[in-house]
Design an enzyme around this catalytic site. Structure first.
Site, PDB file in Angstrom:
ATOM      1  N   ASN A   1       0.865  -1.180   0.000  1.00 30.52           N
ATOM      2  CA  ASN A   1       0.000   0.000   0.000  1.00 30.52           C
ATOM      3  C   ASN A   1       0.901   1.230   0.000  1.00 30.52           C
ATOM      4  O   ASN A   1       1.489   1.572   1.028  1.00 30.52           O
ATOM      5  CB  ASN A   1      -0.890  -0.028   1.258  1.00 30.52           C
ATOM      6  CG  ASN A   1      -1.697   1.247   1.418  1.00 30.52           C
ATOM      7  OD1 ASN A   1      -1.806   2.050   0.494  1.00 30.52           O
ATOM      8  ND2 ASN A   1      -2.270   1.435   2.593  1.00 30.52           N
TER       9      ASN A   1
ATOM     10  N   LYS B   1       0.138   4.257  -0.271  1.00 30.47           N
ATOM     11  CA  LYS B   1      -0.518   5.454   0.301  1.00 30.47           C
ATOM     12  C   LYS B   1      -0.292   6.660  -0.613  1.00 30.47           C
ATOM     13  O   LYS B   1      -0.223   6.501  -1.832  1.00 30.47           O
ATOM     14  CB  LYS B   1      -0.030   5.703   1.726  1.00 30.47           C
ATOM     15  CG  LYS B   1      -0.057   4.436   2.583  1.00 30.47           C
ATOM     16  CD  LYS B   1       0.104   4.704   4.038  1.00 30.47           C
ATOM     17  CE  LYS B   1       0.190   3.376   4.775  1.00 30.47           C
ATOM     18  NZ  LYS B   1       0.113   3.516   6.216  1.00 30.47           N
TER      19      LYS B   1
ATOM     20  N   HIS C   1      -9.312   0.869   4.906  1.00 28.93           N
ATOM     21  CA  HIS C   1      -8.035   1.080   5.604  1.00 28.93           C
ATOM     22  C   HIS C   1      -8.274   2.008   6.797  1.00 28.93           C
ATOM     23  O   HIS C   1      -9.098   2.921   6.727  1.00 28.93           O
ATOM     24  CB  HIS C   1      -7.008   1.679   4.643  1.00 28.93           C
ATOM     25  CG  HIS C   1      -5.630   1.695   5.208  1.00 28.93           C
ATOM     26  ND1 HIS C   1      -5.211   2.667   6.093  1.00 28.93           N
ATOM     27  CD2 HIS C   1      -4.585   0.843   5.055  1.00 28.93           C
ATOM     28  CE1 HIS C   1      -3.965   2.405   6.446  1.00 28.93           C
ATOM     29  NE2 HIS C   1      -3.559   1.313   5.832  1.00 28.93           N
TER      30      HIS C   1
ATOM     31  N   GLU D   1      -6.753   4.465   7.841  1.00 30.51           N
ATOM     32  CA  GLU D   1      -6.614   5.901   7.544  1.00 30.51           C
ATOM     33  C   GLU D   1      -7.884   6.439   6.881  1.00 30.51           C
ATOM     34  O   GLU D   1      -8.250   7.604   7.079  1.00 30.51           O
ATOM     35  CB  GLU D   1      -5.375   6.125   6.666  1.00 30.51           C
ATOM     36  CG  GLU D   1      -4.099   5.932   7.487  1.00 30.51           C
ATOM     37  CD  GLU D   1      -2.904   5.413   6.713  1.00 30.51           C
ATOM     38  OE1 GLU D   1      -2.895   5.503   5.474  1.00 30.51           O
ATOM     39  OE2 GLU D   1      -1.982   4.889   7.358  1.00 30.51           O
TER      40      GLU D   1
ATOM     41  N   GLU E   1      -5.314  -5.391  10.492  1.00 28.30           N
ATOM     42  CA  GLU E   1      -4.302  -4.367  10.711  1.00 28.30           C
ATOM     43  C   GLU E   1      -4.574  -3.668  12.041  1.00 28.30           C
ATOM     44  O   GLU E   1      -5.378  -2.727  12.099  1.00 28.30           O
ATOM     45  CB  GLU E   1      -4.351  -3.326   9.584  1.00 28.30           C
ATOM     46  CG  GLU E   1      -4.092  -3.902   8.206  1.00 28.30           C
ATOM     47  CD  GLU E   1      -3.494  -2.843   7.291  1.00 28.30           C
ATOM     48  OE1 GLU E   1      -2.387  -3.070   6.785  1.00 28.30           O
ATOM     49  OE2 GLU E   1      -4.121  -1.793   7.100  1.00 28.30           O
TER      50      GLU E   1
ATOM     51  N   GLY F   1       2.311   2.038  10.757  1.00 28.20           N
ATOM     52  CA  GLY F   1       3.208   3.180  10.619  1.00 28.20           C
ATOM     53  C   GLY F   1       3.892   3.577  11.914  1.00 28.20           C
ATOM     54  O   GLY F   1       4.481   4.659  12.006  1.00 28.20           O
TER      55      GLY F   1
ATOM     56  N   SER G   1       3.428  -2.375  10.376  1.00 27.77           N
ATOM     57  CA  SER G   1       4.888  -2.363  10.555  1.00 27.77           C
ATOM     58  C   SER G   1       5.519  -3.713  10.227  1.00 27.77           C
ATOM     59  O   SER G   1       6.514  -4.106  10.854  1.00 27.77           O
ATOM     60  CB  SER G   1       5.261  -1.899  11.968  1.00 27.77           C
ATOM     61  OG  SER G   1       4.798  -0.577  12.172  1.00 27.77           O
TER      62      SER G   1
HETATM   63  C1  PEP Z   1      -0.712  -0.042   6.054  1.00 22.61           C
HETATM   64  O1  PEP Z   1      -0.795   1.140   5.819  1.00 22.61           O
HETATM   65  O2  PEP Z   1      -1.586  -0.820   5.634  1.00 22.61           O
HETATM   66  C2  PEP Z   1       0.419  -0.501   6.837  1.00 22.61           C
HETATM   67  C3  PEP Z   1       0.398  -1.729   7.295  1.00 22.61           C
HETATM   68  O3  PEP Z   1       1.434   0.406   7.044  1.00 22.61           O
HETATM   69  P1  PEP Z   1       2.874   0.100   7.698  1.00 22.61           P
HETATM   70  O4  PEP Z   1       3.377  -1.181   7.091  1.00 22.61           O
HETATM   71  O5  PEP Z   1       3.715   1.278   7.320  1.00 22.61           O
HETATM   72  O6  PEP Z   1       2.651  -0.036   9.156  1.00 22.61           O
END
Ligand code: PEP
Length: 252
Positions: free
Chosen positions: A9, A11, A97, A99, A169, A175, A215
């Site tokens: 992703n 973003k 997601h 966000e 998630e 993040g 992460s």
């Molecule tokens: C995500 O945005 O779906 C995500 C898992 O981000 P990150 O790997 O940066 O934590």
């Protein structure tokens, strides 16, 4: 056997030239190091979908969008429809997601409509669920995730549901550099599979791909993916570097 997927992703990152470079770097690395039985998926900003779908298909990986409109078409300035996404050659779309939930107020009712809209246009929705830190600390994480699944997916027919991918998630891990432990990931993935089995049957639940996101990186992917109910990852930050992303995809 259910499909393994490693999805990136991106973003809101990368200019056009940077996006093109990243796509070709991924393609180059996959030429010499293609993991067997793993679908590799990139989800760039929508403006690069056609470019990404073309390069992806020429090089044996897949492309998806990060969001879609719940509407079919019409006066919705700035929105992107499922039909538009499908017409670029993209096959997947991330739905819900954290966000989108946090910054754009997307709730499970809206996300149920987005999931249906994706399926109507033969896109695979990658439906994201996960608890925030306060919910985990209050030991409400199973209730929260169970409700997110129920509200956004339980209206689907068995055939529709068979085309859905789920991404767990935990929001506190996205993040932040803080990852769920392999045991925490396995525990929640097994719980999600049980919720799915109760609604859609054991066989359907066994066939559902459930990704971990939060992460996940080249150093920790192998121990996360070693869990029996973790079928791959949805990768944010670490998907912006081709070497890291391909290494993660080779971590099964
Ligand atoms: C995500 O945005 O779906 C995500 C898992 O981000 P990150 O790997 O940066 O934590």
């Amino acid at each position: 056997m259910r499909k393994k997927i490693v999805a990136g992703n991106w973003k809101m990152n990368k200019t056009f030239n940077e996006a093109e470079d990243l796509l070709f770097d991924i393609a180059d690395l996959l030429k010499n190091n293609r993991p067997a039985d793993v679908e590799i998926l990139v989800c760039p900003p929508a403006i690069y979908l056609e470019l990404s779908a073309d390069i992806a298909h020429e090089n044996g990986f897949s492309c998806g969008a990060q969001n879609l409109s719940q509407h079919e078409a019409g006066a919705f300035t700035g929105e992107i429809s499922a039909a538009m996404i499908a017409s670029t050659g993209a096959k997947y779309v991330i739905v819900g997601h954290s966000e989108r939930r946090t910054y754009f107020g997307e709730d499970d009712v809206l996300l149920a409509a987005k999931v249906s809209q994706a399926l109507k246009h033969e896109l695979v929705p990658v439906y994201c669920c996960g608890e925030v830190l306060a919910e985990r600390e209050a030991e409400k994480h199973f209730t929260v995730v169970g409700e997110q699944i129920q509200k956004a997916l339980f209206h689907l027919t068995a055939e529709e549901f068979s085309r859905v991918v789920i991404a767990y998630e935990p929001v506190w891990a996205i993040g932040t550099g803080r990852t769920a432990s392999p045991a925490q990931a396995q525990e929640m993935h097994a719980f999600i599979r049980k919720v799915l089995a109760d609604k859609f049957g054991q066989a359907a639940a066994e066939e559902t791909t459930i990704l971990y996101g939060g992460s996940c990186n080249a150093a920790n992917a192998a121990e996360l993916f070693a869990n029996p109910d973790v079928d791959g990852g949805l990768i944010g930050g670490a998907s912006l570097k081709a070497e890291d992303f391909v290494k993660i995809a080779s971590s099964f």
